[in-house]
Design an enzyme around this catalytic site. Structure first.
Site, PDB file in Angstrom:
ATOM      1  N   MET A 116      -0.545  -8.487   7.051  1.00  0.00           N
ATOM      2  CA  MET A 116      -1.383  -9.554   6.488  1.00  0.00           C
ATOM      3  C   MET A 116      -0.808 -10.109   5.184  1.00  0.00           C
ATOM      4  SD  MET A 116      -5.019  -7.610   7.006  1.00  0.00           S
ATOM      5  CE  MET A 116      -5.337  -6.626   8.495  1.00  0.00           C
ATOM      6  N   SER A 117       0.493  -9.978   5.004  1.00  0.00           N
ATOM      7  CA  SER A 117       1.095 -10.462   3.743  1.00  0.00           C
ATOM      8  C   SER A 117       2.543 -10.867   4.017  1.00  0.00           C
ATOM      9  CB  SER A 117       1.063  -9.354   2.693  1.00  0.00           C
ATOM     10  OG  SER A 117       1.882  -8.268   3.093  1.00  0.00           O
ATOM     11  N   ASN A 177       0.661   2.646  11.047  1.00  0.00           N
ATOM     12  CA  ASN A 177      -0.132   2.915  12.248  1.00  0.00           C
ATOM     13  C   ASN A 177       0.460   2.100  13.379  1.00  0.00           C
ATOM     14  OD1 ASN A 177      -1.365   0.616  10.472  1.00  0.00           O
ATOM     15  ND2 ASN A 177      -1.929   0.125  12.580  1.00  0.00           N
ATOM     16  N   HIS A 236      -3.823 -11.402  -1.318  1.00  0.00           N
ATOM     17  CA  HIS A 236      -3.752 -11.703   0.112  1.00  0.00           C
ATOM     18  C   HIS A 236      -4.513 -12.989   0.446  1.00  0.00           C
ATOM     19  CE1 HIS A 236      -3.214  -7.324  -0.229  1.00  0.00           C
ATOM     20  NE2 HIS A 236      -2.416  -7.434   0.802  1.00  0.00           N
ATOM     21  N   HIS A 289      -8.403   1.617   7.707  1.00  0.00           N
ATOM     22  CA  HIS A 289      -7.723   1.449   6.428  1.00  0.00           C
ATOM     23  C   HIS A 289      -7.329   2.828   5.882  1.00  0.00           C
ATOM     24  CE1 HIS A 289      -6.461  -0.510   2.810  1.00  0.00           C
ATOM     25  NE2 HIS A 289      -7.398   0.003   2.056  1.00  0.00           N
ATOM     26  N   SER A 302       0.836  -1.205   0.000  1.00  0.00           N
ATOM     27  CA  SER A 302       0.000   0.000   0.000  1.00  0.00           C
ATOM     28  C   SER A 302       0.866   1.249   0.000  1.00  0.00           C
ATOM     29  CB  SER A 302      -0.854   0.067   1.262  1.00  0.00           C
ATOM     30  OG  SER A 302      -1.545  -1.112   1.457  1.00  0.00           O
ATOM     31  N   TYR A 305      -6.402 -13.440   2.936  1.00  0.00           N
ATOM     32  CA  TYR A 305      -7.762 -13.138   3.420  1.00  0.00           C
ATOM     33  C   TYR A 305      -8.774 -12.945   2.282  1.00  0.00           C
ATOM     34  CZ  TYR A 305      -6.469  -8.203   2.600  1.00  0.00           C
ATOM     35  OH  TYR A 305      -6.051  -7.039   2.037  1.00  0.00           O
ATOM     36  N   GLU A 306      -8.278 -12.838   1.057  1.00  0.00           N
ATOM     37  CA  GLU A 306      -9.209 -12.703  -0.064  1.00  0.00           C
ATOM     38  C   GLU A 306      -9.862 -14.042  -0.402  1.00  0.00           C
ATOM     39  OE1 GLU A 306      -7.875  -9.654  -3.165  1.00  0.00           O
ATOM     40  OE2 GLU A 306      -6.014 -10.074  -2.104  1.00  0.00           O
ATOM     41  N   ALA A 346       2.624  -2.460   4.080  1.00  0.00           N
ATOM     42  CA  ALA A 346       2.197  -1.578   5.161  1.00  0.00           C
ATOM     43  C   ALA A 346       2.014  -2.479   6.381  1.00  0.00           C
ATOM     44  CB  ALA A 346       0.875  -0.915   4.806  1.00  0.00           C
ATOM     45  N   HIS A 373      -5.615  -1.358  -4.568  1.00  0.00           N
ATOM     46  CA  HIS A 373      -4.550  -2.231  -5.071  1.00  0.00           C
ATOM     47  C   HIS A 373      -4.813  -2.493  -6.548  1.00  0.00           C
ATOM     48  CE1 HIS A 373      -2.794  -3.797  -1.167  1.00  0.00           C
ATOM     49  NE2 HIS A 373      -3.864  -3.158  -0.768  1.00  0.00           N
TER      50      HIS A 373
HETATM   51  N1  HPA Z   1      -2.245  -4.861  11.360  1.00  0.00           N
HETATM   52  C1  HPA Z   1      -2.207  -5.683  10.298  1.00  0.00           C
HETATM   53  N2  HPA Z   1      -1.962  -5.261   9.072  1.00  0.00           N
HETATM   54  C2  HPA Z   1      -1.713  -3.964   8.888  1.00  0.00           C
HETATM   55  C3  HPA Z   1      -1.737  -3.051   9.948  1.00  0.00           C
HETATM   56  C4  HPA Z   1      -2.014  -3.530  11.259  1.00  0.00           C
HETATM   57  O1  HPA Z   1      -2.035  -2.789  12.258  1.00  0.00           O
HETATM   58  N3  HPA Z   1      -1.439  -1.826   9.424  1.00  0.00           N
HETATM   59  C5  HPA Z   1      -1.263  -2.007   8.084  1.00  0.00           C
HETATM   60  N4  HPA Z   1      -1.415  -3.290   7.768  1.00  0.00           N
END
Ligand code: HPA
Length: 277
Positions: A212-213, A236, A84, A248, A31, A86-87, A114, A62
């Protein structure tokens, strides 16, 4: 032939019908880094949707295409948009693009993402070089019959992230005066962000950032002998580290804010890696 390998070969053929480009380095854009692909000297583009059987990315923001071209004089293939777990794809599909870039000739796999910051001295906007990872919370992409053409059944994982590549990136960060932290990445499945208790667990396990990747991609790349490196953009602080709820939108905003610095670091690192290979 093993069905996973058969699909990979067919996607490979499909790419080779469109380009004979020989990349040295494969780059996966997370991202906020997406526009990096537009800065390179582009030789050709293949939309994922034009490759039969190829998993399609469904996340807004994306894109879904391979961009072939040059960073300076270094031939690269870039994934603008990743798939991903989760998709809903099988893990073998999630890592298919990584393996495909390896088959196309890339010997270096450069992963970006990210991620949420777990270590308390991180903040939104920190860049973290990956030195190791925890992938135990997602299925291994190597489960199933081993694809002997790619690698061995029980691959060593002592040095998933190449020390040589880490050194190059750290050196470039110094040269460009870009602050760079170093840490351990943990992959969870998502798509929900973690709970504070899960983040505390990850901290106890030794993780510095969560996402998540990436970890599954690093395993697949390392399995087939690619040299792997990775950088997380901490967009974050992870859940519960501060009392701000996660969104997000915040992830995208930080990624956009840091994007330029991130791109500069990736650009110079790739040029330096190209010289050594
Ligand atoms: N957790 C999981 N995936 C993420 C996060 C998070 O805090 N920030 C960006 N991708």
């Amino acid at each position: 032939m093993d069905p996973v390998y058969e699909k990979l070969r067919s996607c490979y053929q499909s790419c080779r019908e469109r380009t004979d480009f020989q990349p040295k380095i494969a780059l996966v854009l997370g991202s906020g880094l997406g526009e990096f692909a537009e800065r390179i000297r582009i030789e050709s583009v293949i939309e994922y949707s034009d490759i039969q059987g190829f998993p399609q990315s469904t996340v807004t923001g994306h894109r879904g295409r391979f961009v072939f071209g040059y960073v300076g004089s270094v031939p690269v293939v870039i994934m603008q948009g990743r798939v991903h777990y989760y998709e809903g794809y099988a893990m073998s599909d999630v890592v298919l693009p990584i393996r495909l870039m390896g088959l196309l000739g890339a010997t270096v796999l450069f992963l970006t993402n990210a991620a949420g910051g777990i270590r308390k001295d991180f903040q939104a906007g920190t860049l973290m070089l990956l030195k190791d990872q925890i992938s135990s919370f997602v299925p291994s992409p190597l489960i199933g019959a081993n694809i002997e053409e790619l690698g061995v059944r029980f691959p060593d994982m002592t040095e998933i992230y190449s020390r040589d590549l880490q050194e190059i990136i750290e050196w470039q960060a110094k040269e460009q005066e870009i602050p760079l932290q170093k840490g351990v990445y943990i992959q969870f499945t998502g798509p929900a962000y973690e709970s504070p208790a899960e983040v505390q667990m990850a901290r106890l396990l030794g993780a510095d950032a969560c996402g998540m990747s990436t970890a599954c991609e690093a395993v697949a790349g390392h399995h087939m002998g690619m040299q792997v490196c990775g950088i997380s953009c901490i967009t974050n602080m992870a859940s519960g580290i501060t009392d701000r709820p996660l969104s997000h939108q915040e992830v995208q905003e930080t990624a956009n804010r840091i994007g330029k610095q991130f791109q500069t670091l990736v650009w110079h690192s790739i040029e330096a890696m190209g010289k050594e290979r």
